[in-house]
Design a protein around this motif. Structure first.
Motif, PDB file in Angstrom:
ATOM      1  N   SER A   1       0.849  -1.182   0.000  1.00  0.00           N
ATOM      2  CA  SER A   1       0.000   0.000   0.000  1.00  0.00           C
ATOM      3  C   SER A   1       0.888   1.236   0.000  1.00  0.00           C
ATOM      4  O   SER A   1       1.782   1.363   0.835  1.00  0.00           O
TER       5      SER A   1
ATOM      6  N   ASN B   1       0.679   5.412   0.081  1.00  0.00           N
ATOM      7  CA  ASN B   1      -0.119   6.612   0.291  1.00  0.00           C
ATOM      8  C   ASN B   1       0.821   7.804   0.214  1.00  0.00           C
ATOM      9  O   ASN B   1       1.523   8.122   1.180  1.00  0.00           O
TER      10      ASN B   1
ATOM     11  N   TYR C   1      -2.402   5.567  -3.475  1.00  0.00           N
ATOM     12  CA  TYR C   1      -3.217   6.769  -3.354  1.00  0.00           C
ATOM     13  C   TYR C   1      -2.317   7.993  -3.441  1.00  0.00           C
ATOM     14  O   TYR C   1      -1.255   8.042  -2.821  1.00  0.00           O
TER      15      TYR C   1
ATOM     16  N   LEU D   1      -5.411  10.001   3.983  1.00  0.00           N
ATOM     17  CA  LEU D   1      -4.700   8.850   3.469  1.00  0.00           C
ATOM     18  C   LEU D   1      -3.216   9.110   3.267  1.00  0.00           C
ATOM     19  O   LEU D   1      -2.454   8.191   3.033  1.00  0.00           O
ATOM     20  N   SER D   2      -2.783  10.360   3.329  1.00  0.00           N
ATOM     21  CA  SER D   2      -1.391  10.662   3.021  1.00  0.00           C
ATOM     22  C   SER D   2      -0.483  10.417   4.202  1.00  0.00           C
ATOM     23  O   SER D   2      -0.672  10.963   5.286  1.00  0.00           O
TER      24      SER D   2
END
Length: 205
Positions: A63, A65, A148, A182-183
Motif C-alpha cells: 500500500s 499513500n 493513493y 490517506l497521506s
C-alpha cells in the motif's frame, strides 16, 4: 520444418490474455472490479475494518499513500486500525472507475477521488487519485497493491487551519483533519506542528 510444428504447441501453452477473452467476459470482469472498488470506498467511509477482507492477506500486499510505503498484511492491518480510530474525520468521494484487464486473473482499476474533511464551516475538499491492482483468488477478487495520491497543497492546509481555528477546534482540530487523511506525509506535518505550538490554538496562515 520442426519449428512449424513446435510453434503452435508453444502458443497453446501461453497464458490466456485479455485480448483473447470474449468481449462479454471482459465486460463482466470490469463490472466485478468496479463493484469491488465501490465496496472498498463504502467500507473506508463507514466501517474501515471491513476493508481488510478485500485484500490478499499475505506478505505480498502493498500500500502506497503519497510518500508512505507499507509492505505486508501486518502493516496494512495496523494502518487500518488507526484509520478506524479516525472514522468520521474524512469522507472519500469516488470518480469514474476505469478498469484495465491484465489477463484472466489480474486487473488494474484507477479513478479520481476527492477527500472531504468536515468542519463546522463546511467541508475542505482535497483532490486525489487511486490505483488498485486486483488478483483473482479462490475467495474472489482481492487487492494485491494500492496507490493513493493526494493533492494536498499549502493552500488547502492553510484553509484547514483557518477553518479549524474559526470553528473553535484549535490545533487539535487541525491535526485531526490532517492526520485522518490517506497521506502518510501528514504524520510528519502534524508532529512538526505539535512541536511548534504548545497551546491548543491553531495558527492562522
Amino acid at each position: 520444418m520442426q519449428i512449424r510444428f513446435i510453434a503452435p504447441v508453444i502458443l497453446l501453452l501461453l497464458p490466456v490474455t485479455a485480448a483473447t477473452q470474449p468481449v462479454s467476459e471482459q465486460q463482466r470482469i470490469r463490472e466485478e472490479i468496479r463493484a469491488e472498488v465501490g465496496r472498498l470506498i463504502t467500507a473506508t467511509n463507514y466501517e474501515p475494518m471491513e476493508t481488510l477482507p478485500l485484500y490478499v492477506p499475505t506478505s505480498r500486499v502493498t500500500s502506497i499513500n503519497d510518500a508512505q510505503i507499507l509492505k505486508g498484511w501486518s502493516a496494512l492491518r495496523q494502518q487500518t486500525e488507526a484509520l478506524a480510530g479516525a472514522q468520521g474525520s474524512f469522507f472519500v468521494r469516488l470518480g469514474t472507475v476505469d478498469v484495465t484487464l491484465m489477463g484472466p486473473d489480474h486487473a488494474l482499476a484507477f479513478a479520481p477521488m476527492t477527500m472531504e474533511y468536515p468542519t463546522q464551516s463546511g467541508p475542505v475538499r482535497v483532490p486525489g487519485s487511486m490505483t488498485l491492482a486486483y488478483e483473482r483468488t479462490q475467495m474472489g477478487w482481492k487487492i494485491v497493491h494500492e496507490h493513493y495520491s493526494t493533492g494536498l497543497t499549502q493552500e488547502s492546509m492553510a484553509k484547514m487551519a483557518n477553518q479549524a481555528s474559526a470553528d473553535g477546534e484549535g490545533l487539535a482540530g487541525f491535526l485531526r483533519l490532517l492526520l485522518a487523511g490517506l497521506s502518510g506525509d501528514l504524520v510528519g506535518v502534524g508532529t512538526a506542528l505539535l512541536d511548534q505550538y504548545a497551546g491548543d490554538t491553531c495558527p492562522r496562515y
